[in-house]
Design a protein around this motif. Structure first.
Motif, mmCIF file in Angstrom:
data_model
loop_
_atom_site.group_PDB
_atom_site.id
_atom_site.type_symbol
_atom_site.label_atom_id
_atom_site.label_comp_id
_atom_site.label_asym_id
_atom_site.label_seq_id
_atom_site.Cartn_x
_atom_site.Cartn_y
_atom_site.Cartn_z
ATOM 1 N N SER A 104 -7.505 -0.808 -11.358
ATOM 2 C CA SER A 104 -8.082 -0.365 -10.090
ATOM 3 C C SER A 104 -7.954 -1.538 -9.130
ATOM 4 C CB SER A 104 -9.556 0.004 -10.286
ATOM 5 O OG SER A 104 -10.284 -1.121 -10.752
ATOM 6 N N GLY A 105 -8.480 -1.389 -7.910
ATOM 7 C CA GLY A 105 -8.535 -2.542 -7.019
ATOM 8 C C GLY A 105 -9.477 -3.594 -7.574
ATOM 9 N N SER A 121 7.621 -1.252 -7.191
ATOM 10 C CA SER A 121 7.582 -2.695 -6.905
ATOM 11 C C SER A 121 8.977 -3.277 -6.772
ATOM 12 C CB SER A 121 6.819 -3.426 -8.011
ATOM 13 O OG SER A 121 5.431 -3.353 -7.808
ATOM 14 N N CYS A 136 0.805 -1.231 0.000
ATOM 15 C CA CYS A 136 0.000 0.000 0.000
ATOM 16 C C CYS A 136 0.835 1.276 0.000
ATOM 17 C CB CYS A 136 -0.933 0.008 1.209
ATOM 18 S SG CYS A 136 -2.316 -1.145 1.077
ATOM 19 N N ASN A 166 -2.642 4.335 -13.719
ATOM 20 C CA ASN A 166 -2.544 2.910 -13.374
ATOM 21 C C ASN A 166 -2.590 1.985 -14.585
ATOM 22 O OD1 ASN A 166 -2.613 3.817 -10.751
ATOM 23 N ND2 ASN A 166 -4.678 3.087 -10.309
ATOM 24 N N GLN A 207 2.624 4.135 -1.341
ATOM 25 C CA GLN A 207 2.798 4.815 -2.626
ATOM 26 C C GLN A 207 4.137 5.550 -2.632
ATOM 27 O OE1 GLN A 207 -0.542 7.239 -3.756
ATOM 28 N NE2 GLN A 207 -2.031 5.670 -3.236
ATOM 29 N N SER A 212 -5.183 -7.654 -9.909
ATOM 30 C CA SER A 212 -4.667 -6.290 -9.915
ATOM 31 C C SER A 212 -3.452 -6.210 -9.000
ATOM 32 C CB SER A 212 -5.725 -5.298 -9.433
ATOM 33 O OG SER A 212 -5.178 -3.987 -9.370
ATOM 34 N N GLU A 213 -2.500 -5.359 -9.355
ATOM 35 C CA GLU A 213 -1.389 -5.117 -8.431
ATOM 36 C C GLU A 213 -1.728 -3.984 -7.467
ATOM 37 O OE1 GLU A 213 2.309 -3.404 -9.960
ATOM 38 O OE2 GLU A 213 1.243 -2.729 -11.745
ATOM 39 N N TYR A 214 -2.887 -3.353 -7.669
ATOM 40 C CA TYR A 214 -3.292 -2.227 -6.833
ATOM 41 C C TYR A 214 -4.159 -2.721 -5.677
ATOM 42 C CZ TYR A 214 -1.566 0.198 -10.901
ATOM 43 O OH TYR A 214 -0.767 0.616 -11.925
ATOM 44 N N THR A 270 -8.574 0.865 -4.578
ATOM 45 C CA THR A 270 -7.875 1.813 -5.449
ATOM 46 C C THR A 270 -8.774 2.222 -6.612
ATOM 47 O OG1 THR A 270 -5.739 0.791 -4.927
ATOM 48 C CG2 THR A 270 -5.832 2.196 -6.884
ATOM 49 N N ARG A 282 -0.377 -1.576 -15.865
ATOM 50 C CA ARG A 282 -1.224 -2.767 -15.833
ATOM 51 C C ARG A 282 -1.004 -3.654 -17.058
ATOM 52 N NH1 ARG A 282 -6.807 -2.819 -17.535
ATOM 53 N NH2 ARG A 282 -6.072 -1.345 -19.112
#
Length: 381
Positions: A185-186, A25, A19, A222, A21, A210-212, A216, A226
């Motif tokens: 998004s989430g 990664s 989480c 984003n 920001q 999702s990676e979020y 999100t 993605r």
């Protein structure tokens, strides 16, 4: 403390780290590698942060800000709520992390998923991507490719955007389960809202990734990152329609960097929606002529992976033997592969508009017809 409880506790700290920001990664992976686990990253002190030569001063400040107990408690509450919804989490060193993603240049630190076996990608996966404002031709061809490739045993993956992405998944879901959408998004946020029904079907019979973190919103920034996940999980990428400057071409670029084959659907030379595809073809992409020819053109190792499915085909639950009731049967009989407007249908059938709308909805939900543009319908079978 049992093994499963230990894993659950580590997940809380992985979620906390995911989480944050302002830290990429790759740097989150470095942090976990350096200190052994996400929990240890949370507990590092000032000297530990200073030793992280790969973090900028701004990133060190962001990490310190998130090491507050109140932040961790809030993250734990959010994660527990997400788990109760059925959302799952895997991360870079976890055994469930998709092997295909671990081989790309910038694998996500963590991946969130919904659906059964949402992180399993052992079979052959085809990404089907393209324009949001797709033509009737593009949507129809995409639907057919999604359906036929799924019938051959492929998993279909896309970004679930309106237009091409949605058409490929809709076709694929007629022929089985396990197909996948990767969101910007989430996983608990349906975007676009027009695809709510498709989103719900994927949640029940497919996979959403999702990676979020959950919650999100679908921020514009984003979506380009993605696309590397879509191409990373795919064995081959099909671009069905794309303008000259298109997010689909970003996916194709990622695929080429990852050593994947890219195919493009040719279209009218006068169409802006085909210019991106023609550009890919000029650059050496494979030409999509038919699903059958595409399957024959696949590399040997991918064809070999599909052999077992061909030996043991899954019975299709949406076979053409499904009996249609009136007025559905009557309405279906007046449609063809050429789009027909609802006003024309009403004139032909002399049925009340409400009865026609109900019949159209039933036929569309069962995969017999498709709305290719506002109030224009074609038959699919």
């Amino acid at each position: 403390m049992g093994e499963s409880e230990k894993m659950s506790k580590e997940e809380e700290f992985v979620f906390w780290l995911a989480c944050i920001q302002g830290i990429s990664s790759s740097k989150k992976r470095l942090l976990q590698e350096t200190f052994g686990c996400a929990k240890a990253v949370y507990y590092i002190e000032e000297t530990g942060r200073k030793s992280c030569w790969f973090l900028t001063e701004k990133e060190k400040a962001a990490l310190k800000e998130h090491q507050k107990e109140a932040v961790l408690d809030e993250r734990k509450r959010v994660w527990e709520k997400a788990r109760k919804k059925g959302i799952k989490l895997t991360y870079w060193t976890d055994s469930a992390y998709p092997e295909k993603l671990s081989r790309i240049v910038q694998p996500p630190y963590a991946l969130f998923g919904a659906g059964k076996e949402c992180f399993a990608f052992e079979g052959v996966t085809a990404a089907i991507v393209g324009a949001r404002e797709a033509s009737a031709y593009g949507r129809q061809m995409t639907y057919e490719y999604g359906r036929e490739l799924a019938k051959a045993g492929m998993n279909i993956i896309s970004g679930m955007a309106r237009g091409i992405d949605a058409a490929g998944l809709e076709g694929a879901l007629l022929e089985g389960k396990g197909h996948c959408a990767v969101l910007g998004s989430g996983v608990d946020v349906c975007y676009p809202k027009d695809n709510q029904r498709l989103y719900q079907r994927l949640w029940e019979d497919g996979r959403i990734l999702s990676e979020y973190p959950p919650g999100t919103p679908p921020l514009a920034r984003n979506f380009p990152p993605r696309n590397r996940i879509i191409s990373g999980l795919a064995d081959v990428v099909l671009v069905m329609e794309a303008r000259k400057r298109s997010g689909s071409l970003i996916t194709a670029d990622f695929a080429l960097e990852q050593g994947k084959d890219v195919y493009a659907l040719p279209g009218p030379v006068t169409s802006d929606l085909s210019r991106g595809c023609h550009q890919l073809i000029r650059q050496g992409a494979g030409i999509l002529v038919s699903p059958e020819e595409f399957l024959c053109d696949l590399p040997y190792k991918l064809q070999k992976s599909l052999i077992e499915f061909c030996k043991n085909p899954v019975k299709n639950s949406n076979e053409n033997e499904i009996m249609l009731e009136s007025p559905e049967k009557l309405l279906y009989s007046v449609l063809s592969l050429e789009p027909k407007n609802i006003q024309e249908i009403e004139d032909q059938l002399s049925l009340p508009r409400g009865e026609i709308m109900e019949a159209l909805l039933n036929l569309e939900m069962n995969g017999w017809i498709q709305e290719v543009s506002k109030n224009d319908y074609i038959r699919l079978k």
